[in-house]
Scaffold this active site. Structure first.
Site, short mmCIF file in Angstrom:
data_model
loop_
_atom_site.label_atom_id
_atom_site.label_comp_id
_atom_site.label_asym_id
_atom_site.label_seq_id
_atom_site.Cartn_x
_atom_site.Cartn_y
_atom_site.Cartn_z
N ARG A 229 37.07 -22.27 -10.42
CA ARG A 229 37.56 -22.90 -9.24
C ARG A 229 38.96 -23.26 -9.32
O ARG A 229 39.56 -23.27 -10.61
CB ARG A 229 36.73 -24.45 -9.35
N ASP A 253 40.99 -15.54 -8.05
CA ASP A 253 39.80 -15.63 -7.17
C ASP A 253 39.75 -16.66 -6.27
O ASP A 253 39.42 -16.91 -5.14
CB ASP A 253 38.48 -15.00 -7.63
N GLU A 258 43.07 -24.04 -1.63
CA GLU A 258 42.52 -22.53 -1.02
C GLU A 258 41.92 -23.10 0.54
O GLU A 258 41.71 -22.18 1.33
CB GLU A 258 41.54 -21.80 -1.87
P1 NAD Z 1 26.70 -22.65 -15.64
O1 NAD Z 1 26.28 -23.99 -15.22
O2 NAD Z 1 25.58 -21.57 -15.82
O3 NAD Z 1 27.87 -22.68 -16.78
C1 NAD Z 1 28.99 -23.28 -16.78
C2 NAD Z 1 29.22 -23.36 -18.30
O4 NAD Z 1 30.41 -24.41 -18.47
C3 NAD Z 1 28.23 -24.28 -19.14
O5 NAD Z 1 27.78 -23.75 -20.22
C4 NAD Z 1 28.68 -25.60 -19.37
O6 NAD Z 1 28.34 -26.18 -20.58
C5 NAD Z 1 30.24 -25.33 -19.43
N1 NAD Z 1 31.23 -26.56 -19.43
C6 NAD Z 1 31.07 -27.52 -18.53
N2 NAD Z 1 32.21 -28.47 -18.81
C7 NAD Z 1 32.93 -27.69 -19.79
C8 NAD Z 1 34.22 -27.98 -20.37
N3 NAD Z 1 34.72 -29.12 -20.13
N4 NAD Z 1 34.54 -27.18 -21.10
C9 NAD Z 1 33.97 -25.72 -21.45
N5 NAD Z 1 32.69 -25.62 -21.03
C10 NAD Z 1 32.20 -26.52 -19.99
O7 NAD Z 1 27.68 -22.20 -14.30
P2 NAD Z 1 27.83 -20.61 -13.74
O8 NAD Z 1 26.87 -20.14 -12.82
O9 NAD Z 1 28.10 -19.95 -14.86
O10 NAD Z 1 29.29 -20.82 -12.81
C11 NAD Z 1 30.30 -21.27 -13.32
C12 NAD Z 1 31.54 -21.67 -12.35
O11 NAD Z 1 31.42 -20.50 -11.60
C13 NAD Z 1 30.90 -22.57 -11.39
O12 NAD Z 1 30.93 -24.01 -11.70
C14 NAD Z 1 31.77 -22.11 -10.01
O13 NAD Z 1 32.50 -22.91 -9.98
C15 NAD Z 1 31.99 -20.80 -10.18
N6 NAD Z 1 31.56 -19.79 -9.37
C16 NAD Z 1 32.63 -19.10 -8.74
C17 NAD Z 1 32.28 -18.17 -7.86
C18 NAD Z 1 33.20 -17.33 -7.02
O14 NAD Z 1 32.88 -16.80 -5.98
N7 NAD Z 1 34.27 -17.42 -7.34
C19 NAD Z 1 30.87 -18.03 -7.37
C20 NAD Z 1 29.88 -18.68 -8.17
C21 NAD Z 1 30.20 -19.61 -9.03
#
Ligand code: NAD
Length: 343
Positions: A229, A253, A258
């Site tokens: 994000r 990305d 945005e």
């Molecule tokens: P997920 O929930 O499986 O994993 C997120 C991880 O981040 C978890 O292990 C959590 O414990 C950890 N986390 C939370 N707060 C934290 C902190 N303060 N410090 C360190 N780690 C922390 O989520 P995911 O499916 O892996 O997705 C991750 C992110 O990717 C989503 O939140 C979303 O914002 C982003 N995303 C982007 C796109 C894109 O098209 N660019 C698409 C899907 C998801």
């Protein structure tokens, strides 16, 4: 079941219409959900929204007063929905995983493109310029990559990096002992990494996790990849660090501002955002327009799970599997053992 889709693009419509059940009515609006557009949702049972729609407290109140019962996010991240405010008013569900591979592989694509200057080489050879000057990269083999957030996407990215024989460091509040990487403190990750990739959600704790302070702690020449994000990075601080030659490359990305820019064709327009324009002008910055999710597998999975979520909400009598529940005040970790809807 009448569903109003906001911020829809041709590829969304195609994926959803391919799987449309006969008992659901879909209305696709191009416009984003906001206080100005929320009235379009009147008469529908649910709204289906994406990453740059804005379901803030006021929008949620309007949806509630119009009798809309469900906000179905067709994405994983939910920082654009005030889930706390929605509690006891409008239920919220999301698609927790549609293809974590799509996002992790895009992060890897950006890492390789940036390091091996493929973006430069592509343009050069199109102009029959076969010079190699300025295209020197570095071996990934043996380099250290820091993965911030080792959830579904971060884990896959870490494994891809292991495939390049990179040393992988992780930072997460919930370390995965089975991932076979070394978990360190955030400062240690900043200090040791040649490449840093962000895969944590945007929360109050993670907003601007990359800032002036953190770039000061990093290695000179570090590459930063953000497919998570935009708000995770203080873009002005990043720009300064690039100008000072502290940050060697950035692959973005996502971008904090945005919402009114990405996903739209702005060619032929003057870009008002000076920070983004300056970042794009840098030879060592690659910007893609929130594209990491965009694979055919992901689009099809998004449509399938969103339709299941909507059906399960309106027809199921138990828990809504993918509900963003706020009952006990902790969205991420209150789902375990739940046998009913959040409220
Ligand atoms: P997920 O929930 O499986 O994993 C997120 C991880 O981040 C978890 O292990 C959590 O414990 C950890 N986390 C939370 N707060 C934290 C902190 N303060 N410090 C360190 N780690 C922390 O989520 P995911 O499916 O892996 O997705 C991750 C992110 O990717 C989503 O939140 C979303 O914002 C982003 N995303 C982007 C796109 C894109 O098209 N660019 C698409 C899907 C998801």
């Amino acid at each position: 079941m009448k569903i109003a889709f906001f911020d829809t693009k041709p590829y969304d419509k195609e994926a959803f219409l391919n799987q449309k059940p006969s008992d659901m009515d879909f209305k696709f609006f191009d416009t984003k959900l906001s206080l100005d557009t929320v009235s379009l949702a009147a008469g529908y049972d649910a709204v289906c929204i994406f990453v740059n729609d804005d379901a803030n407290a006021e929008v949620i109140d309007k949806l509630y007063s119009e009798g809309i019962k469900l906000i179905a996010l067709r994405c994983a991240g939910y920082n654009n929905v005030d889930v706390k405010h929605a509690f006891n008013k409008v239920h919220v569900c999301h698609v927790p995983a549609y293809s974590p591979y799509a996002v992790a592989e895009h992060a890897a694509a950006m890492m390789l493109t940036s390091n091996r200057r493929i973006h430069k080489a592509y343009n050069r050879t199109k102009e029959f310029n076969f010079s190699l000057s300025g295209l020197t990269g570095f071996d990934l083999h043996g380099k250290t990559v820091g993965v911030i957030g080792t959830g579904k996407i971060g884990k896959i990215f870490a494994n891809i990096c292991k495939g390049f024989s990179m040393r992988v460091l992780g930072y997460d509040m919930y370390p995965d002992k089975d991932l076979g990487i070394e978990y360190v403190s955030l400062d240690e990750l900043f200090k040791q990494s040649d490449i840093i990739s962000l895969h944590c959600p945007l929360t109050n704790e993670t907003r601007h996790i990359i800032n002036r302070d953190s770039t000061d702690k990093m290695k000179k020449g570090v590459s930063i990849i953000n497919t998570s994000r935009g708000g995770l990075i203080d873009a002005e601080a990043l720009l300064e660090a690039i100008k000072e030659r502290k940050v060697g490359a950035a692959c973005l990305d996502v971008y904090e501002e945005e919402a009114d820019i990405f996903f739209e064709d702005k060619s032929g327009h003057i870009l008002d955002d000076d920070v983004l324009a300056r970042l794009i002008s840098m030879p060592n910055v690659i910007v893609t327009s929130h594209q990491a999710f965009l694979t055919s597998e992901a689009l099809s999975n998004i449509a399938e799970v969103t339709i299941q979520n909507i059906r399960s909400f309106f027809e199921g009598d138990g828990a809504l599997q993918n509900e963003l529940c706020y009952r006990c005040g902790n969205i991420e970790h209150c789902k375990k053992g739940r046998k009913e809807k959040c409220f």
